[in-house]
Design a protein around this motif. Structure first.
Motif, PDB file in Angstrom:
ATOM      1  N   LEU A  25       5.722 -70.188   6.909  1.00 47.02           N
ATOM      2  CA  LEU A  25       4.276 -70.044   6.786  1.00 47.02           C
ATOM      3  C   LEU A  25       3.510 -71.157   7.492  1.00 47.02           C
ATOM      4  N   ASP A  26       4.194 -72.251   7.804  1.00 43.74           N
ATOM      5  CA  ASP A  26       3.560 -73.339   8.544  1.00 43.74           C
ATOM      6  C   ASP A  26       3.636 -73.136  10.051  1.00 43.74           C
ATOM      7  N   GLY A  39       7.717 -67.902   2.181  1.00 41.57           N
ATOM      8  CA  GLY A  39       7.293 -66.766   2.991  1.00 41.57           C
ATOM      9  C   GLY A  39       7.661 -67.024   4.441  1.00 41.57           C
ATOM     10  N   PHE A  40       7.525 -66.012   5.295  1.00 41.34           N
ATOM     11  CA  PHE A  40       7.887 -66.178   6.705  1.00 41.34           C
ATOM     12  C   PHE A  40       7.380 -64.996   7.508  1.00 41.34           C
ATOM     13  N   ARG A  57       4.168 -61.898  18.835  1.00 40.42           N
ATOM     14  CA  ARG A  57       3.878 -62.964  17.885  1.00 40.42           C
ATOM     15  C   ARG A  57       2.621 -62.601  17.119  1.00 40.42           C
ATOM     16  N   GLY A  58       2.744 -62.406  15.820  1.00 37.38           N
ATOM     17  CA  GLY A  58       1.638 -61.913  15.013  1.00 37.38           C
ATOM     18  C   GLY A  58       0.630 -62.970  14.642  1.00 37.38           C
ATOM     19  N   PRO A  59      -0.424 -62.564  13.947  1.00 40.47           N
ATOM     20  CA  PRO A  59      -1.452 -63.501  13.492  1.00 40.47           C
ATOM     21  C   PRO A  59      -0.904 -64.418  12.410  1.00 40.47           C
ATOM     22  N   PRO A  60      -1.533 -65.579  12.200  1.00 47.11           N
ATOM     23  CA  PRO A  60      -1.058 -66.515  11.167  1.00 47.11           C
ATOM     24  C   PRO A  60      -1.091 -65.884   9.775  1.00 47.11           C
ATOM     25  N   LEU A  61      -0.055 -66.149   9.013  1.00 44.79           N
ATOM     26  CA  LEU A  61       0.033 -65.601   7.662  1.00 44.79           C
ATOM     27  C   LEU A  61      -0.601 -66.509   6.619  1.00 44.79           C
ATOM     28  N   GLU A 101      -1.727 -68.005  -3.882  1.00 43.02           N
ATOM     29  CA  GLU A 101      -1.780 -69.360  -4.417  1.00 43.02           C
ATOM     30  C   GLU A 101      -0.482 -69.677  -5.134  1.00 43.02           C
ATOM     31  N   GLY A 102       0.030 -70.882  -4.890  1.00 46.61           N
ATOM     32  CA  GLY A 102       1.276 -71.293  -5.524  1.00 46.61           C
ATOM     33  C   GLY A 102       2.499 -71.070  -4.653  1.00 46.61           C
ATOM     34  N   LEU A 103       2.315 -70.444  -3.464  1.00 42.26           N
ATOM     35  CA  LEU A 103       3.441 -70.247  -2.545  1.00 42.26           C
ATOM     36  C   LEU A 103       3.309 -71.118  -1.302  1.00 42.26           C
ATOM     37  N   GLU A 104       2.642 -72.245  -1.454  1.00 44.56           N
ATOM     38  CA  GLU A 104       2.512 -73.150  -0.314  1.00 44.56           C
ATOM     39  C   GLU A 104       3.892 -73.568   0.172  1.00 44.56           C
ATOM     40  N   PRO A 105       4.044 -73.791   1.480  1.00 40.79           N
ATOM     41  CA  PRO A 105       5.337 -74.213   1.991  1.00 40.79           C
ATOM     42  C   PRO A 105       5.822 -75.482   1.326  1.00 40.79           C
ATOM     43  N   ALA A 106       7.120 -75.548   1.028  1.00 40.34           N
ATOM     44  CA  ALA A 106       7.685 -76.732   0.374  1.00 40.34           C
ATOM     45  C   ALA A 106       7.673 -77.912   1.334  1.00 40.34           C
TER      46      ALA A 106
END
Length: 269
Positions: free
Chosen positions: A230-231, A246-247, A254-258, A264-269
């Motif tokens: 996701l980053d 997520g990914f 190459r798709g749009p940014p996800l 909320e709460g699924l921020e990249p680790a």
């Protein structure tokens, strides 16, 4: 080390595991639930035992992170190289009588997948790849076809989860890809559709475990695709709890940014 010699024996182990799964399904098996309420069956355990035995024979000394072993609290100490095993990805579909479940072995080195095998037992098809080397799909009669991702045509084909479609993914698709053709399918077969040129894009805005993705990720990379977190950076492995927030898996488009659609709460680790 050259990893390519592992493809043949581990491919045979995947097929053996697939035969065991189909035999258990034919005679029927009970369904239990793990602590996270995900289903597990005798077939999961039988397939995992076959794969673990094969890895011990053909790749001794390399740690193996396997789904049911982790559920039982058995997590090995990791080195630079380790295997990720999902013996039956798509158990929900398996329990419902669906055909789109898979057997998976992925090898990670330095945080990146380098080898992958994905078997669809009901189709008799085995997808395999070495990153930087060959990728192929093998039918039940042993015939092989090279794998290559495709360039998109006039319409994009997007794949999404059959059992884990969430509201964030629906919002993303409606806002960014409303004109695309959508294919809903279970398990790691979504990666395989990109790898064999049948689809263009697989956005994932719900959590997965690393053993769900490593094998298909490696096959897709070997076929010329890409998987980003996701980053926006390449999805890596050995994260805390072996969790992917997520990914986006892509062929050449190459798709749009996800990120802005991320729950909320699924921020990249």
């Amino acid at each position: 080390m050259t990893w390519a010699p592992l493809l043949e024996p581990l491919g045979a182990a995947c097929r053996e595991a697939g035969e065991a799964i189909r035999a258990i399904r034919q005679r029927g098996c009970a369904v239990a639930h793990k602590g996270d309420q995900s289903p597990v069956t005798e077939a999961d355990h039988a397939a995992e035992a076959i794969l673990l035995a094969a890895l011990a024979r053909h790749a001794p000394g390399i740690p193996v992170v396997a789904e049911e072993e982790v559920a039982a609290g058995r997590v090995p100490e990791l080195g630079d190289a380790f295997f990720l095993v999902d013996p039956l990805d798509g158990t929900r579909e398996f329990v419902r009588g669906g055909d789109d479940y898979t057997v998976n072995i992925g090898l990670v080195v330095g945080g990146a997948p380098v080898l992958g095998l994905v078997l669809a037992p009901e189709q008799g098809r085995l997808w395999a790849g070495i990153v930087g080397g060959e990728a192929w799909v093998e039918s039940s009669d042993g015939a092989r076809k090279p794998l290559h991702v495709r360039h998109p045509g006039e319409r994009l084909t997007v794949v999404a989860s059959k059992s884990h479609m969430n509201e964030a993914t629906r919002r993303f698709l409606a806002a960014e890809l409303a004109d695309a053709d959508l294919v809903s399918i279970g398990s790691s077969l979504k990666f395989c559709l990109l790898a064999d040129g049948s689809a263009d894009y697989y956005p994932r805005l719900s959590p997965t475990s690393e053993w769900d993705t490593a094998a298909g990720h490696a096959v897709l990379l070997a076929a010329g695709g890409q998987v980003d977190g996701l980053d926006g950076r390449p999805l890596d492995y050995a994260k805390p709890r072996f969790l992917n927030p997520g990914f986006a898996a892509t062929a050449t488009w190459r798709g749009p940014p996800l990120g802005r659609y991320m729950p909320e709460g699924l921020e990249p680790a």
